[in-house]
Structures are given as structure tokens and as C-alpha cells.
Design a protein around this motif. Structure first.
Motif, PDB file in Angstrom:
ATOM      1  N   UNK A  93      54.126 -33.310   4.894  1.00  0.00           N
ATOM      2  CA  UNK A  93      53.468 -32.131   4.331  1.00  0.00           C
ATOM      3  C   UNK A  93      51.961 -32.356   4.234  1.00  0.00           C
ATOM      4  N   UNK A  94      51.233 -31.285   4.503  1.00  0.00           N
ATOM      5  CA  UNK A  94      49.774 -31.372   4.428  1.00  0.00           C
ATOM      6  C   UNK A  94      49.230 -30.303   3.486  1.00  0.00           C
ATOM      7  N   UNK A  95      47.956 -30.474   3.101  1.00  0.00           N
ATOM      8  CA  UNK A  95      47.234 -29.438   2.353  1.00  0.00           C
ATOM      9  C   UNK A  95      47.953 -28.986   1.095  1.00  0.00           C
ATOM     10  N   UNK A  96      48.112 -27.663   0.967  1.00  0.00           N
ATOM     11  CA  UNK A  96      48.738 -27.089  -0.235  1.00  0.00           C
ATOM     12  C   UNK A  96      50.144 -27.602  -0.433  1.00  0.00           C
ATOM     13  N   UNK A 116      55.245 -39.244  14.683  1.00  0.00           N
ATOM     14  CA  UNK A 116      54.151 -39.456  13.743  1.00  0.00           C
ATOM     15  C   UNK A 116      54.576 -39.287  12.289  1.00  0.00           C
ATOM     16  N   UNK A 117      53.855 -39.960  11.404  1.00  0.00           N
ATOM     17  CA  UNK A 117      54.161 -39.875   9.975  1.00  0.00           C
ATOM     18  C   UNK A 117      54.026 -38.475   9.419  1.00  0.00           C
ATOM     19  N   UNK A 118      53.130 -37.672  10.015  1.00  0.00           N
ATOM     20  CA  UNK A 118      52.995 -36.320   9.461  1.00  0.00           C
ATOM     21  C   UNK A 118      53.788 -35.293  10.274  1.00  0.00           C
ATOM     22  N   UNK A 119      54.754 -35.769  11.051  1.00  0.00           N
ATOM     23  CA  UNK A 119      55.616 -34.838  11.778  1.00  0.00           C
ATOM     24  C   UNK A 119      56.997 -34.829  11.142  1.00  0.00           C
ATOM     25  N   UNK A 120      57.691 -33.709  11.292  1.00  0.00           N
ATOM     26  CA  UNK A 120      59.106 -33.707  10.920  1.00  0.00           C
ATOM     27  C   UNK A 120      59.936 -33.201  12.092  1.00  0.00           C
ATOM     28  N   UNK A 121      61.092 -33.850  12.262  1.00  0.00           N
ATOM     29  CA  UNK A 121      62.045 -33.414  13.272  1.00  0.00           C
ATOM     30  C   UNK A 121      62.996 -32.447  12.581  1.00  0.00           C
TER      31      UNK A 121
END
Ligand SMILES: Cc1cc2nc3c(=O)[nH]c(=O)nc-3n(C[C@H](O)[C@H](O)[C@H](O)COP(=O)(O)O)c2cc1C
Lengths: 251, 175
Positions: free
Chosen positions: A90-93, B15-20
Motif C-alpha cells: 500500500x502507498x500514500x493514503x 516487488x515489495x510494493x506490488x501485490x499479486x
């Protein structure tokens, strides 16, 4: 649910109008709270493809976030506070709100532990107070017993007094020979009177003790009532939580 | 059609900021697979849609984990699991999967959803020997049912010896 879309790719390539319609359908169901819909069979040759993938990605994250946040809060309303929102992905908000929820559940966890400790202490207090009530009850009974003894003691004193009086009369009748005996009888009569007045004093004291102990019992009963009310309130608070829990689960 | 179980031993990553992400119907047939899924597992959307989710099943996964997973989600609970999956070409990738049921407005389960994140390396160190142990137990039996009937108690026993519920174990591992 409308994710399945039975277009056979490769067989037919759709024009932009089709994809705009698809995008609109998916966005509208999302805005109605149905986060299931996605654009399927995206034709990567279409210039709209990046937009369609972006819509899916936006929905994937929103969907995942709603499930994560919902699960964490559903656990919390069941009294389990270890279920954190997993912030990865999750990013941002999204990320910030996840952190806010996690801070809240950490706080709830802490408060719940303190509450539990306070409840334990209150239970101990209730036990102590119940013991105090019992002891005061025993004291009250003991003073009642003493009061009953006063009746007996004052009866004895009265009778002793009567005996002394009779003895004085008899002594007077035998004249000079009874003089010594008359002195003894008057001493006995004095002793009986002293004993009566002393008994009255003690009786006064015992009455005071009884008043104090019945006041103590009343106070203890009021304290127990307040504590009982607190227990009931705490139970009701837990019940209310269970009532609000249901929709969190079904969401 | 014979199932291709060939393995390359190559690990794939995301990547760590990705979700499958994937969604299935109530039978576990894939109704949606996001781009990250397709890229990591080396399948196209067309190859995945309508297929049973065991299309990415890896032979190193103990059966009882999936039994546990289905028991949980079909009774309305979420479940977390560390899963190793098989790519189309026989490569593998580890995920930390979160699987949840989706309800309709009448509160009935209409589909399932899974989002997978990059697993914590420390947690995997603990999970791998546990899965190995469970798999060894399962390999002593022939039918799938006998297998999970033997290994599920081992999983539960492990949790009891740690004094944790499954969820607590998972969150202790990833904390
Ligand atoms: C939403 C959802 C996601 C799933 N994701 C996976 C997965 O990533 N890998 C996997 O092996 N099984 C996954 N499963 C479980 C499979 O349906 C299946 O139970 C498992 O692969 C074992 O298959 P088998 O019983 O045919 O051996 C998923 C199930 C659901 C409902």
C-alpha cells in the motif's frame, strides 16, 4: 459479480467504444460499493489498454485495502487485537490509513489489557468488601447477644436489690442482733444499684457500637451496589460491541 | 491431460510494493488474475481464466495447508498462508497469501479473493522446515484424504506446542 466476460480474444478486436463502455461499467459498480468487477480480456493493442489496466490496479488496491482494514477491525471488535493491517503493497493514503488503524488497534490492545487488570483488582476488592461485610454482621450479632444479657443482668440486679431490701427489713425486726446484718444488706443493695447503673452505661456504649456497625453495613452494601453496577455496565459494553460487530463481518 | 510437474529450481520474485491478486468462484476457478500474477507466474490471462487455482500448485506445498485454507474460507473466515507456487515454466515463487470470501448483499459467499505479498525472509526460514515435515508425513500415505488427515494434526500440534492460534502464529512470524 460480473468479472466473467465471455468475449473470445483474438476472434474479434473491439473498438474503443466497447472499452469505454467496459471501463464505465466497472467504475460504476465500484462506486456502488461492488469492488468485484474488473475489465477482462484487455486488448493490449488498444491505445486504451494502459487506462484499463490502471483501472484494474486501482480496484485491486482498493479491494485489498478494504478487506485488510475490515479484517483488522472485525478481529478488534471480537476482542482480538493482534490482527494488524499489513502495510506492504500500500502507498500514500492507503499506507497512512493502514498505519492509523494499526495505531488504533495497538492502543485498544493496551487499553483492553489495562481494563482486564482493573477488572481483576475490582474482583479482589469485592471479595475484601464482602469479608468486611461478614465481619460487621458478626459484630452486629455479638452486640445483640450482649443486649440480651443486659436483660438478665438487670433482672439479677433488681432481684439482688429486693433480697437486700428484705434482708434490711428482717434485720430491723430482730433489733440489735440484726444491726451487723443490716449493714451487709445495705452494702449489697448499693452494689446492686452500682451494677445497674454500670450496666446502663455499658448498654449505652453497646447501642452506639450497634449503630456504627449497622451504618458500616449500609455503606458496604452501597459500595457493593456501585461495584455490581460497574460490572453490569462493563458486560453491557461488551455486548454492545458484539452487536455492532455483525455488519463488519458481512461487509 | 497429464499434469506437468517439471521443476527448474529457479526462483522468481516480485516487488515489495506490488501485490499479486486473483479472484475465484466458489469452486476455486480463476475469474480474475492481475498483471503482476501473469508476469510472475508466466501465464496469460487467457490461460488462467476459468482454470482451477491449482494451476499454480507446487509439489512442495503440503496438502493440509490447502485443506486448512478451504476449511477457513468456506466457513467465512479470512486466512493467511505462506505458499510456494509453480510458474508455467517450472520456476517457483514464494508468496504471503491472504485469502478472503466475498459476500453478496444477503451475506452469502459468492466468490473468493486472494492478495499476495512478498513474504518475510525470516518467516520463510521457519515455514520451510515445517512444510518439509508436513510433506514427509503426507508422503507416507496414498490418497489425498489420508495425507491431510495425517498432516493436519501435526500442523495443529505444532501450533499448540507454541501456545498460539494459527492467526497468532502467522502474525508473530511476520511481525
Ligand atoms: C482465492 C484462492 C486463491 C488460491 N491461491 C492459490 C495459490 O496461489 N496457489 C495454490 O497452490 N493454491 C491456491 N489456492 C488453492 C487451490 O484452490 C487448491 O486448493 C490448491 O492448489 C490445492 O490443489 P489440489 O487439491 O488440486 O492439489 C487458492 C484458492 C483460492 C480460493
Amino acid at each position: 459479480m460480473t468479472t466473467m466476460n465471455h468475449t473470445k480474444p483474438g476472434q474479434k478486436s473491439y473498438d474503443d467504444t466497447h472499452w469505454v463502455k467496459e471501463a464505465t461499467r466497472v467504475c460504476l459498480s465500484a462506486s456502488n460499493g461492488d469492488l468485484e468487477a474488473r475489465v477482462l480480456h484487455i486488448d493490449n493493442g488498444s491505445k486504451l489498454a494502459p487506462m484499463l489496466h490502471a483501472i484494474n490496479q486501482m480496484l485491486d488496491l482498493t479491494d485489498a485495502f478494504v478487506r485488510e482494514a475490515g479484517a483488522s477491525l472485525a478481529f478488534a471488535s471480537d476482542g482480538m487485537y493482534f490482527r494488524r493491517v499489513l502495510p506492504h503493497g500500500f502507498r500514500g493514503s492507503f499506507e497512512r490509513t493502514a498505519a492509523t488503524i494499526n495505531n488504533a488497534t495497538i492502543r485498544m490492545d493496551h487499553d483492553a489489557k489495562e481494563l482486564k487488570q482493573a477488572q481483576g483488582e475490582r474482583d479482589e476488592l469485592v471479595e475484601d468488601i464482602k469479608t468486611a461485610k461478614e465481619v460487621s454482621g458478626l459484630l452486629d450479632q455479638a452486640t445483640r447477644d450482649i443486649e440480651q444479657m443486659f436483660a438478665v443482668i438487670s433482672d439479677i440486679a433488681n432481684r439482688t436489690n429486693m433480697v437486700a431490701l428484705n434482708a434490711t427489713i428482717e434485720a430491723a425486726r430482730v433489733g440489735e442482733a440484726g444491726r451487723g446484718f443490716a449493714v451487709v444488706a445495705s452494702e449489697v443493695s448499693k452494689l446492686a444499684q452500682q451494677s445497674t447503673s454500670l450496666t446502663k452505661q455499658i448498654q449505652q456504649n453497646v447501642i452506639s457500637i450497634r449503630q456504627v456497625s449497622s451504618q458500616t453495613i449500609n455503606s458496604i452494601e452501597r459500595i457493593l451496589e456501585v461495584l455490581d453496577r460497574q460490572v453490569v455496565q462493563a458486560q453491557e459494553a461488551t455486548l454492545n460491541l458484539k452487536d455492532v460487530k455483525a455488519p463488519a463481518r458481512a461487509a | 491431460m497429464a499434469r506437468d510437474w517439471s521443476l527448474t529450481g529457479n526462483e522468481r520474485f516480485f516487488d515489495h510494493d506490488e501485490i499479486i491478486v486473483s479472484k475465484t468462484d466458489t469452486k476455486g476457478r480463476i475469474t480474475y488474475a492481475n498483471e503482476v500474477f501473469q508476469r510472475v507466474a508466466l501465464y496469460t490471462e487467457e490461460e488462467l481464466l476459468g482454470k482451477s487455482h491449482n494451476i499454480v500448485r507446487h509439489p512442495d506445498m503440503p496438502r493440509c495447508v490447502f485443506k486448512f485454507l478451504w476449511d477457513r474460507i468456506s466457513t467465512g473466515h479470512e486466512v493467511f498462508a505462506y505458499v510456494v507456487n509453480r510458474c508455467k515454466n517450472g520456476d517457483y515463487y514464494w508468496v504471503f497469501a491472504h485469502v478472503t470470501p466475498t459476500y453478496n448483499e444477503h451475506g452469502r459467499i459468492v466468490s473468493y479473493h486472494s492478495s499476495r505479498r512478498v513474504p518475510d525472509a525470516g518467516a520463510l526460514e521457519q515455514i520451510k522446515p515445517l512444510y518439509r515435515e508436513l510433506l514427509d508425513i503426507e508422503q507416507r500415505y496414498r490418497t489425498p484424504r489420508e495425507q491431510w488427515e495425517a498432516s493436519l494434526p501435526a500442523l495443529v500440534g505444532k501450533l499448540e506446542s507454541l501456545g498460539l492460534s494459527y492467526d497468532e502464529l502467522i502474525f508473530t512470524l511476520c511481525a
